[in-house]
Design a protein around this motif. Structure first.
Motif, mmCIF file in Angstrom:
data_model
loop_
_atom_site.group_PDB
_atom_site.id
_atom_site.type_symbol
_atom_site.label_atom_id
_atom_site.label_comp_id
_atom_site.label_asym_id
_atom_site.label_seq_id
_atom_site.Cartn_x
_atom_site.Cartn_y
_atom_site.Cartn_z
ATOM 1 N N GLN A 76 4.517 -0.782 -8.606
ATOM 2 C CA GLN A 76 4.158 -1.175 -7.242
ATOM 3 C C GLN A 76 5.385 -1.236 -6.330
ATOM 4 O O GLN A 76 5.334 -0.828 -5.177
ATOM 5 C CB GLN A 76 3.457 -2.534 -7.272
ATOM 6 C CG GLN A 76 2.075 -2.494 -7.914
ATOM 7 C CD GLN A 76 1.468 -3.887 -8.022
ATOM 8 O OE1 GLN A 76 2.169 -4.882 -7.977
ATOM 9 N NE2 GLN A 76 0.149 -3.932 -8.177
ATOM 10 N N ILE A 77 6.464 -1.783 -6.907
ATOM 11 C CA ILE A 77 7.703 -1.894 -6.126
ATOM 12 C C ILE A 77 8.240 -0.512 -5.758
ATOM 13 O O ILE A 77 8.667 -0.263 -4.626
ATOM 14 C CB ILE A 77 8.759 -2.697 -6.911
ATOM 15 C CG1 ILE A 77 8.335 -4.178 -6.989
ATOM 16 C CG2 ILE A 77 10.136 -2.590 -6.266
ATOM 17 C CD1 ILE A 77 9.129 -4.986 -7.979
ATOM 18 N N ASP A 78 8.199 0.429 -6.737
ATOM 19 C CA ASP A 78 8.648 1.798 -6.452
ATOM 20 C C ASP A 78 7.793 2.424 -5.356
ATOM 21 O O ASP A 78 8.308 3.113 -4.470
ATOM 22 C CB ASP A 78 8.594 2.656 -7.722
ATOM 23 C CG ASP A 78 9.787 2.388 -8.639
ATOM 24 O OD1 ASP A 78 10.837 1.987 -8.111
ATOM 25 O OD2 ASP A 78 9.654 2.564 -9.856
ATOM 26 N N SER A 79 6.472 2.207 -5.445
ATOM 27 C CA SER A 79 5.568 2.773 -4.439
ATOM 28 C C SER A 79 5.856 2.185 -3.063
ATOM 29 O O SER A 79 5.924 2.900 -2.068
ATOM 30 C CB SER A 79 4.103 2.503 -4.824
ATOM 31 O OG SER A 79 3.785 3.134 -6.043
ATOM 32 N N LEU A 80 6.030 0.842 -3.031
ATOM 33 C CA LEU A 80 6.319 0.187 -1.763
ATOM 34 C C LEU A 80 7.661 0.653 -1.201
ATOM 35 O O LEU A 80 7.787 0.908 0.003
ATOM 36 C CB LEU A 80 6.341 -1.336 -1.967
ATOM 37 C CG LEU A 80 6.667 -2.174 -0.726
ATOM 38 C CD1 LEU A 80 5.654 -1.916 0.387
ATOM 39 C CD2 LEU A 80 6.704 -3.658 -1.078
ATOM 40 N N ASN A 81 8.634 0.792 -2.076
ATOM 41 C CA ASN A 81 9.941 1.260 -1.631
ATOM 42 C C ASN A 81 9.857 2.668 -1.062
ATOM 43 O O ASN A 81 10.486 3.002 -0.055
ATOM 44 C CB ASN A 81 10.931 1.221 -2.796
ATOM 45 C CG ASN A 81 12.352 1.553 -2.355
ATOM 46 O OD1 ASN A 81 12.911 0.906 -1.476
ATOM 47 N ND2 ASN A 81 12.935 2.585 -2.961
ATOM 48 N N THR A 82 9.044 3.527 -1.721
ATOM 49 C CA THR A 82 8.862 4.905 -1.230
ATOM 50 C C THR A 82 8.228 4.894 0.152
ATOM 51 O O THR A 82 8.639 5.636 1.053
ATOM 52 C CB THR A 82 7.973 5.706 -2.201
ATOM 53 O OG1 THR A 82 8.598 5.745 -3.484
ATOM 54 C CG2 THR A 82 7.767 7.128 -1.696
ATOM 55 N N VAL A 83 7.202 4.004 0.338
ATOM 56 C CA VAL A 83 6.540 3.900 1.637
ATOM 57 C C VAL A 83 7.529 3.444 2.704
ATOM 58 O O VAL A 83 7.575 3.985 3.811
ATOM 59 C CB VAL A 83 5.350 2.912 1.548
ATOM 60 C CG1 VAL A 83 4.815 2.606 2.949
ATOM 61 C CG2 VAL A 83 4.250 3.492 0.684
ATOM 62 N N ILE A 84 8.347 2.436 2.329
ATOM 63 C CA ILE A 84 9.322 1.906 3.286
ATOM 64 C C ILE A 84 10.345 2.977 3.671
ATOM 65 O O ILE A 84 10.703 3.140 4.838
ATOM 66 C CB ILE A 84 10.027 0.664 2.700
ATOM 67 C CG1 ILE A 84 9.041 -0.504 2.631
ATOM 68 C CG2 ILE A 84 11.244 0.278 3.535
ATOM 69 C CD1 ILE A 84 9.560 -1.705 1.872
ATOM 70 N N VAL A 85 10.802 3.734 2.663
ATOM 71 C CA VAL A 85 11.765 4.817 2.933
ATOM 72 C C VAL A 85 11.136 5.860 3.850
ATOM 73 O O VAL A 85 11.761 6.329 4.814
ATOM 74 C CB VAL A 85 12.238 5.453 1.613
ATOM 75 C CG1 VAL A 85 13.033 6.732 1.902
ATOM 76 C CG2 VAL A 85 13.103 4.473 0.835
ATOM 77 N N ASN A 86 9.850 6.217 3.542
ATOM 78 C CA ASN A 86 9.171 7.218 4.366
ATOM 79 C C ASN A 86 8.970 6.712 5.792
ATOM 80 O O ASN A 86 9.141 7.461 6.762
ATOM 81 C CB ASN A 86 7.823 7.583 3.746
ATOM 82 C CG ASN A 86 7.983 8.381 2.465
ATOM 83 O OD1 ASN A 86 9.026 8.994 2.229
ATOM 84 N ND2 ASN A 86 6.971 8.369 1.616
ATOM 85 N N LEU A 87 8.591 5.418 5.890
ATOM 86 C CA LEU A 87 8.421 4.842 7.223
ATOM 87 C C LEU A 87 9.740 4.825 7.986
ATOM 88 O O LEU A 87 9.781 5.067 9.192
ATOM 89 C CB LEU A 87 7.870 3.418 7.112
ATOM 90 C CG LEU A 87 6.383 3.286 6.742
ATOM 91 C CD1 LEU A 87 6.019 1.823 6.551
ATOM 92 C CD2 LEU A 87 5.495 3.921 7.797
ATOM 93 N N GLY A 88 10.818 4.513 7.262
ATOM 94 C CA GLY A 88 12.135 4.531 7.889
ATOM 95 C C GLY A 88 12.488 5.915 8.409
ATOM 96 O O GLY A 88 13.031 6.064 9.509
ATOM 97 N N GLN A 89 12.153 6.941 7.594
ATOM 98 C CA GLN A 89 12.429 8.312 8.009
ATOM 99 C C GLN A 89 11.564 8.701 9.207
ATOM 100 O O GLN A 89 12.027 9.335 10.161
ATOM 101 C CB GLN A 89 12.173 9.274 6.847
ATOM 102 C CG GLN A 89 12.547 10.721 7.156
ATOM 103 C CD GLN A 89 14.022 10.871 7.519
ATOM 104 O OE1 GLN A 89 14.886 10.362 6.819
ATOM 105 N NE2 GLN A 89 14.298 11.545 8.625
#
Length: 252
Positions: A76-89
């Motif tokens: 879940q943390i990896d998924s959330l981190n991926t979402v956050i990174v994508n949102l940041g991009q």
């Protein structure tokens, strides 16, 4: 020993994600608390020292549950981190797009301003063939041209307005400034002299002519009643319309 290894590994993994994002940190705190509660239950079982087989199996089951939730939470943390990174991009891309759009708008505003300036400049009336003639009125009302100062009653300033399809059709006020040898505007209020604005400053004019302009070439004449005797010397006739000086000529 297995419990300690699992807790240390979990803490190490969670530490890698801390400080990246406030939302992610909050999520990490919640999951870490949940895992810590499971670990405490297992430790409570192990503190008894001697365990029955059933109690040992229960502790192992709890440890398996801890491992399961650790894997689940890390996913879940990896998924959330991926979402956050994508949102940041996406946010960065959006900022870039906004900057590009802002530059585009600024360029567009500059183009509009330049076009507006060109339209204003293009709407300026232009003239040609400006002539100044002395006029004496005959008894029958007809005009007679004269070069004798003693006979001149009027000055006639004739010129051609060139065609212009940029400016609006309709009424145009054309102002005539007659500037004497002393550099002052020759002014006769009784004969119709007055003031007009030129470059945001009130300026005197000697005479004014209202015309109807239809965008095509037309001949215009403005008469000026001298009001008093002429002083000898060099004069200048200047023509103004809609904030522009459209022509000038000198006569002696």
């Amino acid at each position: 020993a297995e419990l300690e290894i699992e807790l240390l590994a979990t803490d190490s993994l969670l530490s890698n994600y801390k400080g990246r994002n406030e939302q992610l940190d909050q999520f990490l705190r919640e999951k870490n608390d949940s895992l810590q509660q499971m670990a405490e239950r297992i430790e409570t079982l192990l503190r008894k020292g001697k365990l029955t087989r059933a109690e040992l199996e229960k502790a192992n089951d709890e440890l398996d549950v801890l491992r399961y939730y650790r894997r689940k939470y890390m996913g879940q943390i990896d998924s959330l981190n991926t979402v956050i990174v994508n949102l940041g991009q996406e946010n960065q891309n959006l900022k870039t797009d906004i900057k590009a759009q802002k530059r585009k708008n600024e360029n567009l505003n500059m183009d509009v301003a330049r076009l507006s300036t060109k339209v204003v400049a293009g709407s300026r009336l232009t003239t040609q063939n400006v002539f100044v003639t002395g006029i004496k009125k005959r008894s029958n009302g007809k005009e007679k041209e004269t070069i004798r100062v003693s006979q001149m009653e009027l000055l006639k300033i004739s010129f051609t307005l060139n065609e212009n399809y940029v400016t609006d059709k309709g009424k145009k006020d054309i102002y005539l400034k007659v500037i004497g040898p002393d550099g002052a505007t020759v002014y006769n209020q009784i004969a119709g002299s007055g003031t007009f604005k030129y470059q945001e400053v009130e300026s005197l004019y000697s005479a004014k002519k209202d015309i109807e302009f239809n965008n095509e070439t037309q001949q215009v004449s403005i008469y000026w009643d001298k009001g008093s005797e002429f002083s000898a010397g060099l004069y200048k006739a200047e023509l103004y319309c809609e904030g522009f000086k459209i022509d000038s000529t000198e006569f002696e």
